[in-house]
Design a protein around this motif. Structure first.
Motif, short mmCIF file in Angstrom:
data_model
loop_
_atom_site.label_atom_id
_atom_site.label_comp_id
_atom_site.label_asym_id
_atom_site.label_seq_id
_atom_site.Cartn_x
_atom_site.Cartn_y
_atom_site.Cartn_z
N ASP A 151 55.30 60.45 27.21
CA ASP A 151 55.28 61.77 26.58
C ASP A 151 56.71 62.28 26.45
N GLU A 152 56.87 63.53 26.28
CA GLU A 152 58.20 64.10 26.10
C GLU A 152 58.95 64.24 27.42
N GLY A 153 58.59 63.44 28.39
CA GLY A 153 59.26 63.47 29.68
C GLY A 153 60.49 62.58 29.67
N PRO A 154 61.06 62.33 30.83
CA PRO A 154 62.32 61.59 30.91
C PRO A 154 62.19 60.13 30.49
N GLU A 155 60.97 59.58 30.42
CA GLU A 155 60.80 58.19 30.03
C GLU A 155 60.73 58.00 28.52
N ASN A 156 60.62 59.07 27.76
CA ASN A 156 60.50 58.98 26.32
C ASN A 156 61.80 58.47 25.72
N PRO A 157 61.74 57.49 24.82
CA PRO A 157 62.96 56.96 24.20
C PRO A 157 63.77 58.03 23.47
N LYS A 158 63.10 59.01 22.86
CA LYS A 158 63.83 60.08 22.16
C LYS A 158 64.63 60.91 23.15
N ILE A 159 64.05 61.19 24.31
CA ILE A 159 64.75 61.97 25.33
C ILE A 159 65.94 61.17 25.86
N LYS A 160 65.74 59.87 26.10
CA LYS A 160 66.84 59.03 26.59
C LYS A 160 67.99 59.00 25.58
N GLU A 161 67.66 58.88 24.29
CA GLU A 161 68.68 58.86 23.24
C GLU A 161 69.42 60.20 23.19
N HIS A 162 68.67 61.28 23.32
CA HIS A 162 69.28 62.62 23.32
C HIS A 162 70.23 62.76 24.51
N GLN A 163 69.81 62.31 25.69
CA GLN A 163 70.66 62.40 26.88
C GLN A 163 71.92 61.55 26.71
N ARG A 164 71.79 60.37 26.09
CA ARG A 164 72.95 59.52 25.85
C ARG A 164 73.92 60.21 24.91
N GLN A 165 73.39 60.87 23.86
CA GLN A 165 74.25 61.58 22.91
C GLN A 165 74.94 62.75 23.60
N GLN A 166 74.25 63.45 24.47
CA GLN A 166 74.85 64.58 25.18
C GLN A 166 75.99 64.11 26.09
N ARG A 167 75.80 62.98 26.77
CA ARG A 167 76.87 62.44 27.62
C ARG A 167 78.07 62.04 26.78
N GLN A 168 77.79 61.45 25.62
CA GLN A 168 78.87 61.03 24.74
C GLN A 168 79.64 62.24 24.23
N LEU A 169 78.95 63.32 23.87
CA LEU A 169 79.61 64.55 23.42
C LEU A 169 80.45 65.16 24.53
N ALA A 170 79.92 65.10 25.75
CA ALA A 170 80.65 65.68 26.88
C ALA A 170 81.94 64.92 27.15
N ARG A 171 81.96 63.64 26.82
CA ARG A 171 83.18 62.84 27.02
C ARG A 171 84.13 62.97 25.84
N GLY A 172 83.72 63.69 24.83
CA GLY A 172 84.59 63.89 23.69
C GLY A 172 84.33 62.94 22.53
N GLY A 173 83.28 62.20 22.58
CA GLY A 173 82.93 61.26 21.53
C GLY A 173 82.13 61.96 20.43
N VAL A 174 81.84 61.23 19.39
CA VAL A 174 81.06 61.76 18.28
C VAL A 174 79.66 61.16 18.38
N ALA A 175 78.68 62.03 18.31
CA ALA A 175 77.29 61.58 18.39
C ALA A 175 76.61 61.77 17.04
N LYS A 176 75.70 60.85 16.73
CA LYS A 176 74.93 60.97 15.50
C LYS A 176 73.86 62.03 15.71
N ARG A 177 73.56 62.74 14.62
CA ARG A 177 72.48 63.72 14.64
C ARG A 177 71.18 63.05 14.22
#
Length: 178
Positions: A151-177
């Motif tokens: 479901d929309e919990g932490p195991e959902n691939p969409k949530i994992k991708e969103h978390q990866r993008q957030q970490r990348q943004l926090a490090r100063g990288g560019v994330a795809k929307r």
């Protein structure tokens, strides 16, 4: 709550336990002249009907889980889905046990096949063992059908991708929307 698939070795242990108990009962029945070989065909029919009912319930869960949430016409009770999963696991393991039980009885009765009693027992055990094998396969397939997508919990691939993008943004990288 996370349910895990039943590992293959548990089916093997159940079948082995059925074999061992079947050998013990066969030896005991030979020494006591107490016959426990075979199973009435009605037992095999009931076993097959039970397997088909579990399969029908599992197909309903699978269909619900794979349908787009926006297109669902009715809601499936989560308790029913869990109960179907439990029934699937129980069917597979019980059928594995009975496969061992009836398989050993079949092997024990084969050398005496010329006697009418044993010929009947061989036929009954062969039918019961075949139905047990079918039920074990139905149990395994039904258990697979009851797997729900995350479901929309932490195991959902969409949530994992969103978390990866957030970490990348926090490090100063560019994330795809998305």
């Amino acid at each position: 709550m996370t349910m895990r698939r039943t590992p293959w070795w548990q089916y093997m242990i159940a079948a082995l336990a059925g074999c061992l108990l079947g050998v013990g009962v066969a030896k005991l029945s030979d020494s006591l002249q107490f016959d426990m070989l075979g199973a009435p065909v009605a037992v095999s029919v009931v076993m097959l009907v039970m397997g088909l009912v579990v399969l029908a319930l599992a197909i309903q869960v699978h269909t619900y889980a794979r349908t787009d949430p926006k297109k669902r016409t009715r809601r499936l009770d989560p308790e029913r889905a869990v109960n179907t999963l439990i029934l699937s696991k129980a069917l597979g393991l019980a059928a594995a046990f009975l496969l061992g039980w009836y398989g050993v009885q079949l092997v024990v009765a084969l050398p005496h096949g010329e006697a009418p009693y044993y010929a009947s027992a061989i036929r009954e055990c062969a039918i019961a063992a075949a139905v047990s094998l079918i039920d074990m396969i139905i149990g395994i397939i039904s258990e697979w059908f009851c797997q729900l997508p995350p479901d929309e919990g932490p195991e959902n691939p969409k949530i994992k991708e969103h978390q990866r993008q957030q970490r990348q943004l926090a490090r100063g990288g560019v994330a795809k929307r998305s």
